[in-house]
Write an enzyme that holds these catalytic residues in place. Sequence first.
Site, PDB file in Angstrom:
ATOM      1  N   ASP A   1      51.112  34.488  40.922  1.00  0.00           N
ATOM      2  CA  ASP A   1      50.008  35.431  41.124  1.00  0.00           C
ATOM      3  C   ASP A   1      48.698  34.681  40.876  1.00  0.00           C
ATOM      4  OD1 ASP A   1      48.001  37.324  40.829  1.00  0.00           O
ATOM      5  OD2 ASP A   1      49.271  38.785  39.799  1.00  0.00           O
TER       6      ASP A   1
ATOM      7  N   PHE B   1      49.314  40.532  33.906  1.00  0.00           N
ATOM      8  CA  PHE B   1      48.728  41.648  34.645  1.00  0.00           C
ATOM      9  C   PHE B   1      48.961  41.422  36.132  1.00  0.00           C
ATOM     10  CE2 PHE B   1      45.525  44.077  36.891  1.00  0.00           C
ATOM     11  CZ  PHE B   1      45.664  45.317  36.283  1.00  0.00           C
TER      12      PHE B   1
ATOM     13  N   LYS C   1      41.212  39.238  44.753  1.00  0.00           N
ATOM     14  CA  LYS C   1      39.859  39.197  44.175  1.00  0.00           C
ATOM     15  C   LYS C   1      38.802  38.358  44.917  1.00  0.00           C
ATOM     16  CE  LYS C   1      40.715  40.953  39.600  1.00  0.00           C
ATOM     17  NZ  LYS C   1      42.079  41.008  39.087  1.00  0.00           N
TER      18      LYS C   1
HETATM   19  C1  LIG Z   1      43.142  41.977  39.195  1.00  0.00           C
HETATM   20  C2  LIG Z   1      44.510  41.434  39.244  1.00  0.00           C
HETATM   21  C3  LIG Z   1      45.526  42.071  39.968  1.00  0.00           C
HETATM   22  C4  LIG Z   1      45.334  43.421  40.620  1.00  0.00           C
HETATM   23  O1  LIG Z   1      44.396  43.377  41.643  1.00  0.00           O
HETATM   24  P1  LIG Z   1      43.820  44.781  42.247  1.00  0.00           P
HETATM   25  O2  LIG Z   1      43.007  44.301  43.400  1.00  0.00           O
HETATM   26  O3  LIG Z   1      43.019  45.409  41.167  1.00  0.00           O
HETATM   27  O4  LIG Z   1      44.979  45.584  42.642  1.00  0.00           O
HETATM   28  C5  LIG Z   1      46.759  41.447  40.055  1.00  0.00           C
HETATM   29  N1  LIG Z   1      46.989  40.272  39.457  1.00  0.00           N
HETATM   30  C6  LIG Z   1      46.043  39.631  38.733  1.00  0.00           C
HETATM   31  C7  LIG Z   1      46.361  38.311  38.108  1.00  0.00           C
HETATM   32  C8  LIG Z   1      44.776  40.193  38.596  1.00  0.00           C
HETATM   33  O5  LIG Z   1      43.861  39.565  37.863  1.00  0.00           O
END
Ligand SMILES: *Cc1c(COP(=O)(O)O)cnc(C)c1O
Length: 397
Positions: free
Chosen positions: A215, A128, A244
Amino acid sequence: MTDHLMATYRRLPVRFERGEGAWLWDSEGNRYLDALSGIAVCGLGHAHPGVRDALCEQARRLVHVSNLYQIPGQEALGARLCAAAGMERVFFANSGAEANEAAIKLARLHANRRDVQRPEILVMENSFHGRTLATLTATGNRKAQAGFEPLVSGFVRVPYDDLDAVETAAQNRPNLVAVLAESIQGEGGVVPPSPGYLTGLRELCDRHGWLLMLDEVQSGMGRTGRMFACQHEDVLPDVMTLAKGLANGVPIGACLARGEAAEVLGPGSHGSTFGGNPLACSAANAVLDALEEDALPERAAELGERILSGLRDALDGVDGVVDLRGRGLMIGVELDRPCAELVSQALTDGLLINVTAERVVRLLPPLILDDAQADQIASRVARLVRAFLQQDGQPAG
Ligand SMILES: *Cc1c(COP(=O)(O)O)cnc(C)c1O
């Protein structure tokens, strides 16, 4: 009334009015234990004094000026994040998706400068990375992508935690220029890779001249027991993305880079109106203060062990429980059947949890829990899971 909100979320019937630490109170005065932290965002819990004071103080002086000017708080935050991550430069955005967009654009521009005509980025199944078009394309979830075609070209997908698949892709795709992967998959079901996987990715990237882009939007900021989850393997990526937990709830994202990757984006090649504004940076600096002063990454490791061992004591060998796993305060309880109802059952019980990948109860509690709260999370989740498995009866067919 939610009539005027686009129905992008199936909302639970509760309104929170106030929070303190790991506790939340709804409009009826009921109290809830928060084992989700707004999806790994409020790592310091709610109404953290350091963040609150920094925000109030900054709001009194200056909220926003634009990146046309120097912003001391942003410079300080950039330096601190680089020092913590072993990186050299940062681009600030407002979300995880935007941080990953910056990484994707950076990888393409870097390739373009080296005359790679149609560069491709290697991404993972069940990953994700966000909901913008490019990050949705990078995301390994067909359901999330359905209906948004045509997606962005230039992504190649392989299974997560499979180095052979990466090597095979290297043989077949001459235009690969970067790997984008989560250090631990979050939405995909709380999946820490096998030991050596990130090291293996680093070696393959070095061998093939690719950028390693990790990420850490969910796994970063101390949650897994180290400041960044890739540090469990002492792996240094070329690009790292954060969001986050970075400012405890104030929107911010960051794309960090080192070496050649740090020099790619220049004036005119990327930007953000809000990114890294004084208000967001004041919160993020306060988060870093607290993580350092209270040694919260180490504490997250301790708390995670405590919760996981509590869960193991109560759920090991229970029919219907497939796996208990996690690193620090990123914890998953995988069941043999879909279990989305557990979220509302927990809510009724005064506990906030999440279910991801249909069958995985996900716990992302704040790093400021005390031991008793950690024990409560473990025992209450275990009780809910047992009750759910008994009442549900039918194992997945
Ligand atoms: C939540 C998340 C995103 C996206 O973040 P947003 O602030 O919702 O755009 C990207 N990568 C990972 C691993 C995430 O958990």
